[in-house]
Design an enzyme around this catalytic site. Structure first.
Site, PDB file in Angstrom:
ATOM      1  N   ILE A 177      32.594  50.961  31.247  1.00 43.17           N
ATOM      2  CA  ILE A 177      31.387  50.124  31.211  1.00 43.17           C
ATOM      3  C   ILE A 177      30.251  50.836  31.944  1.00 43.17           C
ATOM      4  O   ILE A 177      29.108  50.861  31.467  1.00 43.17           O
ATOM      5  CB  ILE A 177      31.646  48.727  31.811  1.00 43.17           C
ATOM      6  N   HIS A 211      35.509  32.738  32.533  1.00 43.57           N
ATOM      7  CA  HIS A 211      35.582  33.885  31.625  1.00 43.57           C
ATOM      8  C   HIS A 211      37.057  34.248  31.446  1.00 43.57           C
ATOM      9  O   HIS A 211      37.589  35.168  32.061  1.00 43.57           O
ATOM     10  CB  HIS A 211      34.802  35.082  32.186  1.00 43.57           C
ATOM     11  N   ASP A 218      30.642  36.664  26.189  1.00 39.54           N
ATOM     12  CA  ASP A 218      31.243  35.544  25.450  1.00 39.54           C
ATOM     13  C   ASP A 218      30.172  34.832  24.615  1.00 39.54           C
ATOM     14  O   ASP A 218      30.399  34.472  23.459  1.00 39.54           O
ATOM     15  CB  ASP A 218      31.894  34.573  26.439  1.00 39.54           C
TER      16      ASP A 218
HETATM   17  P1  NAX Z   1      37.446  51.182  33.940  1.00 39.94           P
HETATM   18  O1  NAX Z   1      38.832  51.161  34.452  1.00 39.94           O
HETATM   19  O2  NAX Z   1      37.048  52.113  32.856  1.00 39.94           O
HETATM   20  O3  NAX Z   1      36.472  51.472  35.168  1.00 39.94           O
HETATM   21  C1  NAX Z   1      36.559  50.819  36.386  1.00 39.94           C
HETATM   22  C2  NAX Z   1      36.013  51.761  37.433  1.00 39.94           C
HETATM   23  O4  NAX Z   1      35.930  51.035  38.661  1.00 39.94           O
HETATM   24  C3  NAX Z   1      36.903  52.977  37.688  1.00 39.94           C
HETATM   25  O5  NAX Z   1      36.120  54.153  37.583  1.00 39.94           O
HETATM   26  C4  NAX Z   1      37.400  52.766  39.113  1.00 39.94           C
HETATM   27  O6  NAX Z   1      37.562  53.972  39.818  1.00 39.94           O
HETATM   28  C5  NAX Z   1      36.280  51.918  39.687  1.00 39.94           C
HETATM   29  N1  NAX Z   1      36.642  51.142  40.871  1.00 39.94           N
HETATM   30  C6  NAX Z   1      37.808  50.526  41.145  1.00 39.94           C
HETATM   31  N2  NAX Z   1      37.764  49.956  42.361  1.00 39.94           N
HETATM   32  C7  NAX Z   1      36.528  50.177  42.842  1.00 39.94           C
HETATM   33  C8  NAX Z   1      35.885  49.848  44.050  1.00 39.94           C
HETATM   34  N3  NAX Z   1      36.525  49.178  45.019  1.00 39.94           N
HETATM   35  N4  NAX Z   1      34.612  50.234  44.234  1.00 39.94           N
HETATM   36  C9  NAX Z   1      33.975  50.944  43.294  1.00 39.94           C
HETATM   37  N5  NAX Z   1      34.545  51.305  42.121  1.00 39.94           N
HETATM   38  C10 NAX Z   1      35.805  50.922  41.897  1.00 39.94           C
HETATM   39  O7  NAX Z   1      37.101  49.669  33.571  1.00 39.94           O
HETATM   40  P2  NAX Z   1      35.921  49.118  32.630  1.00 39.94           P
HETATM   41  O8  NAX Z   1      36.385  49.116  31.228  1.00 39.94           O
HETATM   42  O9  NAX Z   1      34.661  49.801  32.976  1.00 39.94           O
HETATM   43  O10 NAX Z   1      35.902  47.585  33.093  1.00 39.94           O
HETATM   44  C11 NAX Z   1      35.488  47.209  34.380  1.00 39.94           C
HETATM   45  C12 NAX Z   1      35.778  45.739  34.638  1.00 39.94           C
HETATM   46  O11 NAX Z   1      35.051  44.913  33.731  1.00 39.94           O
HETATM   47  C13 NAX Z   1      37.239  45.334  34.459  1.00 39.94           C
HETATM   48  O12 NAX Z   1      37.601  44.492  35.541  1.00 39.94           O
HETATM   49  C14 NAX Z   1      37.236  44.544  33.177  1.00 39.94           C
HETATM   50  O13 NAX Z   1      38.281  43.611  33.124  1.00 39.94           O
HETATM   51  C15 NAX Z   1      35.889  43.877  33.271  1.00 39.94           C
HETATM   52  N6  NAX Z   1      35.338  43.325  32.037  1.00 39.94           N
HETATM   53  C16 NAX Z   1      34.634  42.155  32.128  1.00 39.94           C
HETATM   54  C17 NAX Z   1      34.023  41.573  31.044  1.00 39.94           C
HETATM   55  C18 NAX Z   1      33.256  40.305  31.186  1.00 39.94           C
HETATM   56  O14 NAX Z   1      32.806  39.778  30.155  1.00 39.94           O
HETATM   57  N7  NAX Z   1      33.048  39.734  32.370  1.00 39.94           N
HETATM   58  C19 NAX Z   1      34.159  42.163  29.692  1.00 39.94           C
HETATM   59  C20 NAX Z   1      34.524  43.616  29.715  1.00 39.94           C
HETATM   60  C21 NAX Z   1      35.534  44.000  30.761  1.00 39.94           C
HETATM   61  O15 NAX Z   1      36.822  43.673  30.295  1.00 39.94           O
END
Ligand code: NAX
Length: 328
Positions: free
Chosen positions: A16, A187, A159
């Site tokens: 993201i 969500h 959503d």
């Molecule tokens: P990714 O796993 O590609 O990226 C997450 C990034 O966060 C990684 O680079 C990781 O190193 C970093 N990270 C982890 N802990 C951290 C911390 N304490 N401080 C700073 N960075 C940290 O996930 P991605 O596909 O980008 O999704 C990110 C989040 O969005 C997930 O929790 C996912 O479930 C959530 N989403 C939420 C949505 C919504 O509508 N609210 C929809 C899309 C997505 O599923």
């Protein structure tokens, strides 16, 4: 020229983050006349990839981008922040119980809330995207007692947009002709996408759709389970659409929602529609003068009431679980 707005993005090296940062830097978050300074927050393992993204941001030579800094320390990353996009979160691993997931995310969003409390600008606005987004927002807010709770939102805009897209496809109407769709609650798959007050091309949406069974048997589950369908098709979770939703959420929060329409926002309940005060639950909302107002006075039919209550009950359970873990 105006001073740049500081935007902190956590999880900047994730998928993201990659879909989000370039759009922020190009002016789509705040407007084509607002310079931005980007603070990228990652965990140590993500720092190198974040550096690479920062190099690419440089290589775009965006006229509005006033600078990019990369941090693995939340206190530094949130110093002076105006807009916080909390994307990085702990995903559910194999064999992980819900309690483990909530605890792991409490360990992320608690300290980030503290860092926001310590260093954020007075006008700070925070949008939590990382899941479980509503409860993560509640945790962050609880750790930022000096920041008004209504500055913490969780993202429901994806959503909401999914609902618009399904209605547009079903009725053969452009998305631009659809108004006043609402997503209620959490969500999660228990969210309630609601078209009772919506219009399509100026007609009540229920008439334009003309198919009650489609609404309950197709529309609601398709919207609520769309995240899983994207994972199934793409082999990875929604990224560009999630980034797009985050951009639209913040843009509307700062600049206002269009006259005659509303959007869906998870924000701390003030007790409206019987949602217990403080739960970060989704409501139809309009943005005026930089703040959200929950749309009041909508009639909620009995069937909708049940679905909203079930989603809100899930939020209350999550809150109780994180409270028991000492995360609030
Ligand atoms: P990714 O796993 O590609 O990226 C997450 C990034 O966060 C990684 O680079 C990781 O190193 C970093 N990270 C982890 N802990 C951290 C911390 N304490 N401080 C700073 N960075 C940290 O996930 P991605 O596909 O980008 O999704 C990110 C989040 O969005 C997930 O929790 C996912 O479930 C959530 N989403 C939420 C949505 C919504 O509508 N609210 C929809 C899309 C997505 O599923």
């Amino acid at each position: 020229s105006t001073a740049p707005v500081t935007v902190t993005v956590t999880g900047a090296a994730g998928q993201i983050g990659y879909a989000l940062l370039f759009r922020i830097a190009s002016g789509q978050l705040l407007g084509a006349d607002v310079p931005v300074k980007l603070n990228l927050l990652e965990i140590p393992q993500g720092m190198k990839a974040a550096q690479g993204t920062a190099m690419e941001l440089d290589d775009c030579a965006f006229p509005l981008l006033a600078g990019v800094d990369i941090f693995d320390d939340p206190t530094a990353a949130f110093d002076g922040v105006n807009i916080g996009l909390l994307v990085g979160a702990r995903p559910r691993g194999p064999g992980m119980e819900r309690g483990d997931l909530l605890a792991a995310n409490g360990g992320i969003f608690g300290p980030q809330g503290q860092a926001i409390n310590a260093g954020a600008a007075d006008d700070v606005r925070v949008l939590v995207v990382g899941n479980p987004a509503n409860t993560n927002a509640l945790i962050a807010s609880a750790h930022a007692p000096d920041v008004p709770a209504d500055r913490f939102n969780a993202m429901m805009r994806l959503d909401h947009n999914r609902a618009l897209a399904q209605l547009a496809a079903k009725t053969g109407t452009p998305v631009s002709e659809i108004r006043k769709v609402a997503i209620w609650g959490n969500h999660s798959a228990k969210q309630y996408p609601d078209i009772a007050h919506a219009t399509i091309g100026g007609r009540p949406a229920v008439d334009a759709v003309g198919d009650e069974a489609w609404v309950s048997d197709e529309f609601v589950p398709t919207v609520a389970k769309r995240g899983a369908a994207i994972i199934e098709a793409r082999g990875a979770s929604s990224a560009a659409s999630a980034a797009n939703a985050a951009i639209e959420h913040v843009h509307d929060w700062v600049n206002g929602t269009p006259e005659g329409d509303w959007t869906s926002v998870a924000l701390p309940s003030d007790g409206s529609y019987g949602v217990p005060e403080g739960l970060v639950s989704s409501f139809p909302a309009v943005s005026k003068d930089g703040a959200w107002e929950i749309v009041q006075g909508l009639d909620i039919a009995a069937g909708a009431r049940e679905k909203i209550d079930a989603s809100v009950a899930e939020l209350a359970e999550e809150r109780d679980a994180v409270r028991e873990l000492g995360l609030l």
